[in-house]
Design an enzyme around this catalytic site. Structure first.
Site, PDB file in Angstrom:
ATOM      1  N   ASP A 123      33.954 146.366   4.661  1.00 50.39           N
ATOM      2  CA  ASP A 123      32.978 145.215   5.210  1.00 50.39           C
ATOM      3  C   ASP A 123      31.751 145.022   4.790  1.00 50.39           C
ATOM      4  O   ASP A 123      30.819 146.106   4.563  1.00 50.39           O
ATOM      5  CB  ASP A 123      32.878 145.759   6.688  1.00 50.39           C
ATOM      6  CG  ASP A 123      33.029 144.516   7.721  1.00 50.39           C
ATOM      7  OD1 ASP A 123      33.748 144.512   8.754  1.00 50.39           O
ATOM      8  OD2 ASP A 123      32.459 143.527   7.187  1.00 50.39           O
ATOM      9  N   ASP A 183      30.857 139.678   6.257  1.00 48.73           N
ATOM     10  CA  ASP A 183      30.562 139.677   7.624  1.00 48.73           C
ATOM     11  C   ASP A 183      29.513 138.514   8.090  1.00 48.73           C
ATOM     12  O   ASP A 183      28.505 138.296   7.296  1.00 48.73           O
ATOM     13  CB  ASP A 183      29.794 140.912   8.239  1.00 48.73           C
ATOM     14  CG  ASP A 183      29.404 141.183   9.483  1.00 48.73           C
ATOM     15  OD1 ASP A 183      30.068 140.765  10.551  1.00 48.73           O
ATOM     16  OD2 ASP A 183      28.231 140.968   9.888  1.00 48.73           O
ATOM     17  N   GLU A 243      33.920 135.874   6.718  1.00 50.51           N
ATOM     18  CA  GLU A 243      34.077 135.526   8.236  1.00 50.51           C
ATOM     19  C   GLU A 243      32.904 134.339   8.283  1.00 50.51           C
ATOM     20  O   GLU A 243      31.899 134.644   8.336  1.00 50.51           O
ATOM     21  CB  GLU A 243      33.509 136.745   9.136  1.00 50.51           C
ATOM     22  CG  GLU A 243      33.674 136.442  10.469  1.00 50.51           C
ATOM     23  CD  GLU A 243      32.776 137.207  11.482  1.00 50.51           C
ATOM     24  OE1 GLU A 243      31.569 137.637  10.793  1.00 50.51           O
ATOM     25  OE2 GLU A 243      33.034 137.556  12.537  1.00 50.51           O
ATOM     26  N   HIS A 267      38.378 142.779  15.768  1.00 51.02           N
ATOM     27  CA  HIS A 267      37.943 143.662  16.526  1.00 51.02           C
ATOM     28  C   HIS A 267      36.838 143.088  17.459  1.00 51.02           C
ATOM     29  O   HIS A 267      36.005 143.646  18.250  1.00 51.02           O
ATOM     30  CB  HIS A 267      36.920 144.842  15.931  1.00 51.02           C
ATOM     31  CG  HIS A 267      36.099 143.845  14.771  1.00 51.02           C
ATOM     32  ND1 HIS A 267      36.289 143.054  13.652  1.00 51.02           N
ATOM     33  CD2 HIS A 267      34.605 144.098  14.983  1.00 51.02           C
ATOM     34  CE1 HIS A 267      35.170 142.627  13.320  1.00 51.02           C
ATOM     35  NE2 HIS A 267      34.122 143.150  13.728  1.00 51.02           N
ATOM     36  N   ASP A 268      36.538 141.457  17.000  1.00 49.52           N
ATOM     37  CA  ASP A 268      35.630 140.949  17.973  1.00 49.52           C
ATOM     38  C   ASP A 268      36.227 140.223  19.306  1.00 49.52           C
ATOM     39  O   ASP A 268      35.576 139.533  19.848  1.00 49.52           O
ATOM     40  CB  ASP A 268      34.826 139.726  17.063  1.00 49.52           C
ATOM     41  CG  ASP A 268      33.737 140.456  16.416  1.00 49.52           C
ATOM     42  OD1 ASP A 268      33.652 139.956  15.146  1.00 49.52           O
ATOM     43  OD2 ASP A 268      33.324 141.447  16.782  1.00 49.52           O
TER      44      ASP A 268
HETATM   45  O1  TEU Z   1      30.434 138.843  13.894  1.00 51.99           O
HETATM   46  C1  TEU Z   1      29.863 137.612  13.649  1.00 51.99           C
HETATM   47  C2  TEU Z   1      30.035 136.795  14.835  1.00 51.99           C
HETATM   48  O2  TEU Z   1      29.760 135.457  14.480  1.00 51.99           O
HETATM   49  C3  TEU Z   1      29.679 137.207  16.105  1.00 51.99           C
HETATM   50  O3  TEU Z   1      28.726 136.603  16.680  1.00 51.99           O
HETATM   51  C4  TEU Z   1      30.979 137.158  17.032  1.00 51.99           C
HETATM   52  O4  TEU Z   1      31.197 135.740  17.297  1.00 51.99           O
HETATM   53  C5  TEU Z   1      30.879 137.813  18.396  1.00 51.99           C
HETATM   54  O5  TEU Z   1      30.687 139.191  17.796  1.00 51.99           O
HETATM   55  C6  TEU Z   1      31.550 137.592  19.299  1.00 51.99           C
HETATM   56  O6  TEU Z   1      31.411 138.270  20.441  1.00 51.99           O
HETATM   57  C7  TEU Z   1      30.316 139.770  12.890  1.00 51.99           C
HETATM   58  C8  TEU Z   1      31.026 141.039  13.238  1.00 51.99           C
HETATM   59  O7  TEU Z   1      32.436 140.826  13.365  1.00 51.99           O
HETATM   60  C9  TEU Z   1      30.626 141.415  14.675  1.00 51.99           C
HETATM   61  O8  TEU Z   1      31.531 142.607  15.055  1.00 51.99           O
HETATM   62  C10 TEU Z   1      29.335 141.849  14.487  1.00 51.99           C
HETATM   63  O9  TEU Z   1      28.919 142.199  15.867  1.00 51.99           O
HETATM   64  C11 TEU Z   1      28.428 140.725  13.903  1.00 51.99           C
HETATM   65  O10 TEU Z   1      29.166 140.157  12.818  1.00 51.99           O
HETATM   66  C12 TEU Z   1      26.945 141.231  13.604  1.00 51.99           C
HETATM   67  O11 TEU Z   1      27.017 141.937  12.216  1.00 51.99           O
END
Ligand code: TEU
Ligand code: CA
Length: 561
Positions: free
Chosen positions: A99, A202, A259, A331-332
């Protein structure tokens, strides 16, 4: 015309290391645990594996806050473990992605510590640090993704603030500074030289801010404005992305998946075209559907028709520009089967329907750990059980608006990131076989019912259905049609029907993927003589001439004669 790539016919998998497999009983998943499961992944049919961050981190945002880009956090293992994983994956023709989190680092990174010592020095310029006199307003009113203002006092300085669009322990790196960019490119190349196949990248759209800093219209009564309002105006991210591609990814022929939220449609060819900044990017159309800037408690549910329309819109938008990456969860996000199947109707049949529908559209299919066994959202009894900082903020926002604790907690149940972060459910034994210790996050109590061990030898299980899906897409008889064939919606207006054709322009081969996205059976017209069944999520099928009757949540894949 899309140039063919080695990875187009592969299947990709996301591992959230902290929750995948714990090899040493400390309750935290680790690299040795992943190495132990490589044969499992190979047996499933996985080729490409993305590891969520395992770098040195205080885990304020579960590793997306990196304190040392060049070392593995001891909780996950050592660099030797990482080298062993790369070697073991190579033996199995598997490809490892890490990542790449470079919009920000951790406030415990040495760059930030040095910036605090000397805000005007070399490292101070690696960040956005502003002097704000007592009583003056902050440089802008953007709201952090995790709530509150994006400006935090620089430790040790009463009149200086630093920018963090995410958590305050994630100071934004200043990509306008070429010296910072050089440090990032050096790190990327160091990892690619070690044999990584590439990266998942990311939050990368955030690296280009609309400057100078200014306020945007307040969209909640906290006097702040969603960061999306700024991103909508930001111009020129391509300058950085193109430089990163040319300095790092291209010279290593790396596979990269971005992403990217908030992309502009006209930029798609630049992002994922033949010479794009990235090899691919994730489709988030279904993920963002119904989301409300006012908070999770205001989100709209997504119906089967909405889901279908989002998938079809992305297919139409991407067309032959590039190869999109398709997911139902990560994971989000909450578990896909809990989100895209109507409440109370998620069972093996409907889970297999959902799998069929997203897996066979055009693009690279991704499976998130546990999705292949149909893992579901976790029920909550109290906010005390929740780890996710995004969920805790959403809960607070809801309460501040007078929403009841029950309703605020229900929104966290529906949309919280912990849904995807509960430990992988390997078996019905202690802690679902994830750890011999105390898991860092509670195992979903449904692990007695949903776990790999009960499915591995059951030909009718969700797990074995995913194996069949993966094998079908790789089957040489259908490969060119399923990987490169045209995508044409079928019966796109029909309620609770999701159906599409994949057509191989050269051979004329045509495959129909059709699903009855509801409990009640439906009889539907067929667009020709599709009587050869390649996959069926139920036993038996009712085809009479040009008509097919599908049982509740039945999905079939048919080959035209
Ligand atoms: O997520 C980017 C992102 O757009 C986040 O705001 C996401 O929409 C949010 O976590 C949803 O609740 C990336 C990673 O995937 C995330 O796990 C991290 O928290 C974030 O970047 C910061 O690195
Ligand atoms: Ca461990």
């Amino acid at each position: 015309m899309l140039e063919k790539q080695w990875w187009h016919g592969k299947t990709a998998y996301q591992i959230y290391p902290k929750s995948f497999c714990d090899s040493n009983g400390d309750g935290i998943g680790d690299l040795q645990g992943i190495i132990r499961k490589l044969d499992y992944l190979k047996g499933l049919g996985i080729d490409i594996v993305w590891l969520s961050p395992i770098y040195v981190s205080p885990l304020a945002d579960q590793g997306y806050d990196i304190a040392d880009y060049y070392n593995i956090d001891p909780r996950f293992g050592t660099m030797d473990d990482m080298d062993q994983l790369l070697a073991e994956a190579k033996k199995r023709d598997m490809y490892i992605l890490m990542d790449l989190v470079v919009n920000h680092c951790s406030d415990e990174h040495e760059w930030f510590l040095k910036a605090c010592e000397d805000p005007d020095g070399r490292y101070g310029k690696f960040f956005y640090i502003k002097t704000v006199k007592e009583g003056d307003p902050l440089p802008c009113n953007w709201r952090s993704y995790f709530g509150g203002p994006v400006w935090e006092k620089l430790p040790g300085h009463d009149d200086k603030y630093y920018l963090h669009v995410f958590h305050k322990k994630q100071p934004d790196l200043n990509w306008e500074n070429p010296e910072l960019r050089e440090e990032i490119y050096k790190m990327i190349n160091w990892w690619l030289d070690k044999g990584l196949a590439g990266f998942r990248i990311d939050a990368i759209i955030n690296i280009k801010k609309a400057l100078p800093f200014k306020n945007y219209p307040e969209d909640r009564d906290d006097g702040l404005s969603s960061i999306h309002n700024m991103l909508h105006e930001a111009q020129g991210v391509g300058e950085f992305l193109g430089e990163m591609r040319d300095r790092c990814f291209k010279p290593h022929n790396a596979f990269t998946v971005g992403e990217v939220f908030n992309e502009k449609a006209e930029d798609l060819p630049d992002f994922i075209g033949n010479d794009g900044y990235f090899s691919s990017m994730f489709d988030f159309a279904e993920t963002i559907f119904g989301s409300n800037p006012g908070g999770w408690h205001k989100n709209l549910d997504i119906t089967p028709d909405d889901y279908r329309n989002c998938v079809f819109a992305t297919q139409r938008k991407i067309d032959d520009i590039g190869f999109i990456s398709n997911i139902i969860e990560n994971h989000d996000e909450p578990r896909g089967v809990s989100r895209y199947i109507p409440e109370g109707e998620a069972d093996d049949t409907s889970k297999k329907l959902l799998a069929t529908m997203y897996f066979l559209v055009k693009g690279l299919p991704w499976i998130y750990q546990g999705q292949e066994i149909g893992m579901e959202n976790v029920k909550l009894t109290s906010i005390e059980e929740v780890d996710d900082i995004s969920s805790l903020d959403s809960y607070k926002v809801a309460l501040a608006e007078g929403v009841s604790k029950e309703a605020a907690l229900h929104a966290v149940e529906k949309y919280g990131r912990d849904n995807a972060r509960t430990p992988f459910q390997w078996n019905a034994g202690e802690n679902a076989g994830f750890t011999t210790g105390t898991p860092w996050l509670k195992v979903n109590p449904n692990f007695h019912r949903i776990n790999l061990a009960t499915q591995q030898n059951d030909p009718g299980s969700v797990y074995n259905y995913y194996r069949s899906l993966i094998a079908l897409r790789k089957n040489p008889d259908y490969y060119d049609t399923l990987v490169y064939g045209d995508f044409t919606p079928y019966l796109p207006e029909m309620h609770n029907v999701m159906a599409y054709l994949r057509t191989n322009r050269e051979s004329g081969q045509q495959i129909l993927v059709i699903g009855n996205y509801q409990k009640a059976p439906q009889t539907l017209p067929l667009p020709g003589d599709f009587s050869d069944v390649l996959l069926n999520n139920l036993d038996g099928i009712q085809i009479a001439g040009r008509q097919i009757t599908l049982s509740g949540y039945q999905a079939v894949v048919l080959l035209k004669q």
